[in-house]
Design a protein around this motif. Sequence first.
Motif, PDB file in Angstrom:
ATOM      1  N   UNK A   1     -14.937  -3.693  -8.238  1.00  0.00           N
ATOM      2  CA  UNK A   1     -15.461  -2.748  -7.242  1.00  0.00           C
ATOM      3  C   UNK A   1     -14.379  -1.762  -6.814  1.00  0.00           C
ATOM      4  N   UNK A   2     -13.182  -2.273  -6.516  1.00  0.00           N
ATOM      5  CA  UNK A   2     -12.082  -1.413  -6.073  1.00  0.00           C
ATOM      6  C   UNK A   2     -11.697  -0.400  -7.147  1.00  0.00           C
ATOM      7  N   UNK A   3     -11.555  -0.881  -8.385  1.00  0.00           N
ATOM      8  CA  UNK A   3     -11.161   0.013  -9.477  1.00  0.00           C
ATOM      9  C   UNK A   3     -12.231   1.071  -9.727  1.00  0.00           C
ATOM     10  N   UNK A   4     -13.494   0.694  -9.568  1.00  0.00           N
ATOM     11  CA  UNK A   4     -14.585   1.656  -9.757  1.00  0.00           C
ATOM     12  C   UNK A   4     -14.537   2.751  -8.697  1.00  0.00           C
ATOM     13  N   UNK A   5     -14.290   2.373  -7.454  1.00  0.00           N
ATOM     14  CA  UNK A   5     -14.191   3.367  -6.386  1.00  0.00           C
ATOM     15  C   UNK A   5     -12.977   4.265  -6.615  1.00  0.00           C
ATOM     16  N   UNK A   6     -11.855   3.667  -7.010  1.00  0.00           N
ATOM     17  CA  UNK A   6     -10.669   4.460  -7.296  1.00  0.00           C
ATOM     18  C   UNK A   6     -10.906   5.449  -8.425  1.00  0.00           C
ATOM     19  N   UNK A   7     -11.562   4.985  -9.492  1.00  0.00           N
ATOM     20  CA  UNK A   7     -11.859   5.866 -10.618  1.00  0.00           C
ATOM     21  C   UNK A   7     -12.814   6.982 -10.197  1.00  0.00           C
TER      22      UNK A   7
ATOM     23  N   UNK B   1      -5.911   7.337 -13.031  1.00  0.00           N
ATOM     24  CA  UNK B   1      -5.169   6.073 -13.033  1.00  0.00           C
ATOM     25  C   UNK B   1      -4.395   5.883 -11.733  1.00  0.00           C
ATOM     26  N   UNK B   2      -3.882   6.957 -11.167  1.00  0.00           N
ATOM     27  CA  UNK B   2      -3.159   6.848  -9.897  1.00  0.00           C
ATOM     28  C   UNK B   2      -4.092   6.444  -8.761  1.00  0.00           C
ATOM     29  N   UNK B   3      -5.297   7.022  -8.731  1.00  0.00           N
ATOM     30  CA  UNK B   3      -6.267   6.614  -7.711  1.00  0.00           C
ATOM     31  C   UNK B   3      -6.675   5.156  -7.909  1.00  0.00           C
ATOM     32  N   UNK B   4      -6.779   4.731  -9.158  1.00  0.00           N
ATOM     33  CA  UNK B   4      -7.119   3.334  -9.431  1.00  0.00           C
ATOM     34  C   UNK B   4      -5.970   2.403  -9.033  1.00  0.00           C
ATOM     35  N   UNK B   5      -4.738   2.874  -9.144  1.00  0.00           N
ATOM     36  CA  UNK B   5      -3.591   2.079  -8.700  1.00  0.00           C
ATOM     37  C   UNK B   5      -3.633   1.862  -7.200  1.00  0.00           C
TER      38      UNK B   5
ATOM     39  N   UNK C   1     -12.074  10.892 -10.448  1.00  0.00           N
ATOM     40  CA  UNK C   1     -12.967  11.724 -11.250  1.00  0.00           C
ATOM     41  C   UNK C   1     -13.535  12.870 -10.423  1.00  0.00           C
ATOM     42  N   UNK C   2     -13.938  12.581  -9.183  1.00  0.00           N
ATOM     43  CA  UNK C   2     -14.495  13.633  -8.319  1.00  0.00           C
ATOM     44  C   UNK C   2     -13.450  14.703  -8.000  1.00  0.00           C
ATOM     45  N   UNK C   3     -12.233  14.278  -7.739  1.00  0.00           N
ATOM     46  CA  UNK C   3     -11.170  15.245  -7.444  1.00  0.00           C
ATOM     47  C   UNK C   3     -10.946  16.170  -8.626  1.00  0.00           C
ATOM     48  N   UNK C   4     -10.878  15.596  -9.820  1.00  0.00           N
ATOM     49  CA  UNK C   4     -10.593  16.399 -11.006  1.00  0.00           C
ATOM     50  C   UNK C   4     -11.824  17.187 -11.457  1.00  0.00           C
ATOM     51  N   UNK C   5     -13.010  16.623 -11.282  1.00  0.00           N
ATOM     52  CA  UNK C   5     -14.231  17.288 -11.742  1.00  0.00           C
ATOM     53  C   UNK C   5     -14.618  18.464 -10.851  1.00  0.00           C
ATOM     54  N   UNK C   6     -14.496  18.263  -9.536  1.00  0.00           N
ATOM     55  CA  UNK C   6     -14.945  19.291  -8.594  1.00  0.00           C
ATOM     56  C   UNK C   6     -13.850  20.290  -8.238  1.00  0.00           C
ATOM     57  N   UNK C   7     -12.598  19.899  -8.385  1.00  0.00           N
ATOM     58  CA  UNK C   7     -11.505  20.767  -7.966  1.00  0.00           C
ATOM     59  C   UNK C   7     -11.288  20.768  -6.469  1.00  0.00           C
TER      60      UNK C   7
ATOM     61  N   UNK D   1       0.817  -1.208   0.000  1.00  0.00           N
ATOM     62  CA  UNK D   1       0.000   0.000   0.000  1.00  0.00           C
ATOM     63  C   UNK D   1       0.850   1.256   0.000  1.00  0.00           C
ATOM     64  N   UNK D   2       1.952   1.247   0.732  1.00  0.00           N
ATOM     65  CA  UNK D   2       2.802   2.437   0.820  1.00  0.00           C
ATOM     66  C   UNK D   2       3.366   2.809  -0.545  1.00  0.00           C
ATOM     67  N   UNK D   3       3.714   1.817  -1.346  1.00  0.00           N
ATOM     68  CA  UNK D   3       4.253   2.087  -2.682  1.00  0.00           C
ATOM     69  C   UNK D   3       3.183   2.741  -3.561  1.00  0.00           C
ATOM     70  N   UNK D   4       1.958   2.220  -3.525  1.00  0.00           N
ATOM     71  CA  UNK D   4       0.880   2.809  -4.320  1.00  0.00           C
ATOM     72  C   UNK D   4       0.555   4.219  -3.850  1.00  0.00           C
ATOM     73  N   UNK D   5       0.510   4.404  -2.534  1.00  0.00           N
ATOM     74  CA  UNK D   5       0.242   5.736  -1.979  1.00  0.00           C
ATOM     75  C   UNK D   5       1.360   6.700  -2.342  1.00  0.00           C
TER      76      UNK D   5
END
Length: 349
Positions: free
Chosen positions: A118-124, A242-246, A128-134, A69-73
């Motif tokens: 499920x995990x990839x969907x939540x990550x995406x 993609x990073x959030x999905x990772x 998306x929310x971070x980039x869409x909402x700012x 997890x630390x590597x992905x984070x």
Amino acid sequence: MTVTATAPPAADERLGKPRAMDQLIKRPEIGAMLGALLVFLFFSVVTEQFLSVGGAATWLDDASMLGIMAVAVAMLMIGGEFDLSAGVMTASTALVTALLATQLGLNVWLALLVSLAFALAVGALNGWLVMRTGLPSFIVTLGSFLALQGLNLGITRLVTGSVQVSGMREAAGYESAGFLFASTFQIGGTSFYVSIIWWVLFTVVASTVLMRTKFGNWIFAIGGAAQSSRAVGVPVVRSKILLFMTTAFAAWLVGSINILRYASVQANQGIGLEFQYIIAAVIGGCLLTGGFGSAVGAAIGALIFGMARQGIVYAGWNSDWFQLFLGVMLLAAVLVNNMLRRRAERVRR
């Protein structure tokens, strides 16, 4: 006739061979490597069990689960974002797998694929929310953390009448899936968990992506200056999603290892671990401001965690001292990383 000697022209220092020390300073993980060496030497002297094969198997296993997890984070932090839902996501994915396998009778492999989706969907969705909402990723993923925590507790209690799901060993496909994710291998007559191999592989892949690919260049660029990166054609939105999905994928991997190793999962599992992932990444050389860090450094940061946590146990000390260690290591890492970053920038000039 008088001959006047002229001094040879001064060599251009930019053409000289870079010094080994300057090259080392440029590496984000150098501070973590020194810290790991000190922790290793300290506990090797304080307790004999630490250096035994069995002792090494224990602290390597501890480090591996955190290290994946630390590597992905760390990759996400280099890209300039945070994911506070990473800890609870490990429980969410394990719960999805366990509920599908034990309550609906799905084969474990199919349950694992559904939990991965499920995990990839939540990550995406997080990306998306971070980039869409700012909005800051801290706020968005805090919301995801609370939502997943509520879902974990509510659905598990609704389906099973408790906050725990067990019975995985009776599910079809458990043996083969367990061999891949939760088996052991022998070294010197001592069992080592396969999670250590997953940790090493994940670190190698992440490091290769960061240092050898165009996507890795994009990660450093968007973490350092997202607007400038967008201006030169870097796909900032896609890269961050993609990073959030990772990060979500890593959470699925850890959750799968946990559910297949222990054959049960608690609905409140993983809460609070997200801060340990961030701390390990910071100890490994990541800056909170983004644009600087290392996958190898994050893995070493997790190794420091594992050695310290188990070393304290082997030394017979109260485990409360581990929290003091975390605080000291975090402050020291931030100071050292900032110092090395400034020195590295001077070297590049």
